[in-house]
Scaffold this active site. Structure first.
Site, PDB file in Angstrom:
ATOM      1  N   CYS A 135       0.367  -1.526   0.014  1.00 35.31           N
ATOM      2  CA  CYS A 135       0.049   0.062  -0.051  1.00 35.31           C
ATOM      3  C   CYS A 135       0.651   1.270  -0.027  1.00 35.31           C
ATOM      4  O   CYS A 135       1.468   1.921   1.014  1.00 35.31           O
ATOM      5  CB  CYS A 135      -1.035  -0.005   0.791  1.00 35.31           C
ATOM      6  N   CYS A 138      -0.429   4.008   2.127  1.00 35.12           N
ATOM      7  CA  CYS A 138      -0.185   4.050   3.571  1.00 35.12           C
ATOM      8  C   CYS A 138       1.362   4.215   3.707  1.00 35.12           C
ATOM      9  O   CYS A 138       1.559   5.002   4.966  1.00 35.12           O
ATOM     10  CB  CYS A 138      -0.638   2.332   4.342  1.00 35.12           C
ATOM     11  N   ASP A 139       2.140   4.012   3.191  1.00 36.59           N
ATOM     12  CA  ASP A 139       3.271   3.469   3.731  1.00 36.59           C
ATOM     13  C   ASP A 139       4.460   4.602   2.943  1.00 36.59           C
ATOM     14  O   ASP A 139       6.117   5.108   3.177  1.00 36.59           O
ATOM     15  CB  ASP A 139       3.701   2.425   3.489  1.00 36.59           C
TER      16      ASP A 139
END
Ligand code: NAP
Length: 318
Positions: A135, A138-139
């Site tokens: 992701c 997300c990261d």
């Protein structure tokens, strides 16, 4: 003693397909229960910009998820967070088992979606969360000024590689062929991006690192030669697997696990409908998922109307 609740429809999954179905069924005054194990929105929650959903020139995936979720409950649909273990066929009622609890329903709309695939190579599991990610939204921000690898050649891999250039100093797309699968417009953006490089005809054989990713071992598919490619993070985008465990006994899926439906989103089991990415189809987009969800809802409405007629004739009104 309170009478057992029998829903008109249980919707399995609250991604764009499930939430659209909930709008339609609850607005048609069907008692509706939506079940979701994660955050409402499905893959949209992990998408940065969505720029091909009409009405929103560009909108953040989590924002569209939230808007759809609020809309899905506006007409009275209930929502429960939990994991569906099994959907059982039955007449006149189906049973949906959520975290061990049984829900009875006249019809079911499956909208469980699909999830990212794993490479299945050494180091992937061990370094997941320590440089291995699925992701970018997300990261990605954790990798400011670092060098990243993206594995895959589809729309997701290329789009997320472009997104990662916001943070990373360099992003290398490693693809097992010498041609991308991604749409041409997305490919062009990547080719035009100075921070993106490509390694063609290579597969990732292992992800290496001592506590944190330090590189990948890649194999040349032409010569068979294995080399180490240094990087600080690996983002894996090699496609999706449908989430159909809960219906595996119903015989409604094909050899790849995707659900087979007709144009009315009917599966081969009466009263069980299916929509969105979990279905066998050519285009998996938010817009196609919402379209499927609306069709499945109308089909379930017709099914429940007919079922109620049948039960009335048998003096089994519910
Ligand atoms: P995808 O289109 O199935 O692409 C998967 C990519 O990973 C392919 O390039 C494939 O290589 C590669 N791959 C598969 N297994 C591999 C393995 N074991 N090792 C190395 N590489 C492997 O998946 P996706 O990119 O996740 O997209 C899924 C669906 O969502 C598609 O329909 C896509 O169009 C859609 N989508 C659309 C958008 C958009 O329109 N903006 C954005 C994201 C996704 P090969 O090419 O050699 O098979």
């Amino acid at each position: 003693m309170t009478a057992e609740i029998i829903y008109d429809v249980v919707i399995a999954g609250a991604g764009p397909a499930g939430m659209t179905a909930a709008v339609y069924t609850s607005r048609a005054r069907m008692s509706t229960l939506m079940v979701e194990k994660g955050l409402p929105g499905g893959q949209m929650t992990k998408t940065e910009d969505i720029e091909n959903y009409p009405g929103f020139e560009t909108i953040l995936g989590p924002d569209l998820s939230q808007k759809m979720f609020e809309h899905s409950k506006k007409f009275g649909a209930e929502y429960v967070r939990g994991e569906i273990q099994q959907i059982k066929d039955g007449y006149p009622f189906k049973t949906v088992i959520v975290d061990g609890k049984e829900y009875k329903t006249k019809s079911v709309i499956l909208a469980t979606g699909a999830e990212h695939r794993h490479l299945g190579v050494p180091g992937e599991k061990e370094l997941s969360g320590f440089g291995v990610s699925y992701c970018a939204v997300c990261d990605g921000a954790f990798f400011a000024d670092q060098e990243l690898v993206v594995v895959g050649g589809g729309d997701s891999a290329v789009e997320e590689a472009i997104f990662l250039t916001r943070f990373a100093s360099k992003v290398t797309i490693i693809h097992r062929r010498e041609e991308l699968r991604a749409q041409k417009i997305i490919q062009k953006r990547a080719f035009d991006n100075e921070k993106i490089e490509f390694v063609w005809n290579h597969t990732v054989e292992e992800i290496v690192g001592d506590g944190m990713v330090s590189g990948v071992l890649i194999k040349d598919t032409v010569t068979g030669e294995i080399t180490e490619f240094p990087c600080n993070g690996v983002f894996i985008y090699i496609g999706m697997d449908p989430l159909t465990d809960c219906v595996k006994d119903l015989g409604i899926t094909n050899e790849n696990g995707y659900v087979l439906v007709d144009e009315d989103m009917k599966t081969s089991v009466k009263g069980i409908f299916s929509s969105g990415d979990v279905n066998e189809k050519t285009l998996r987009q938010v817009i196609t998922a919402t379209g499927d969800g609306s069709i499945a809802a109308i089909s379930s409405q017709h099914y429940v109307e007919n079922l109620e007629e049948e039960l009335k004739e048998m003096n089994l009104e519910v």
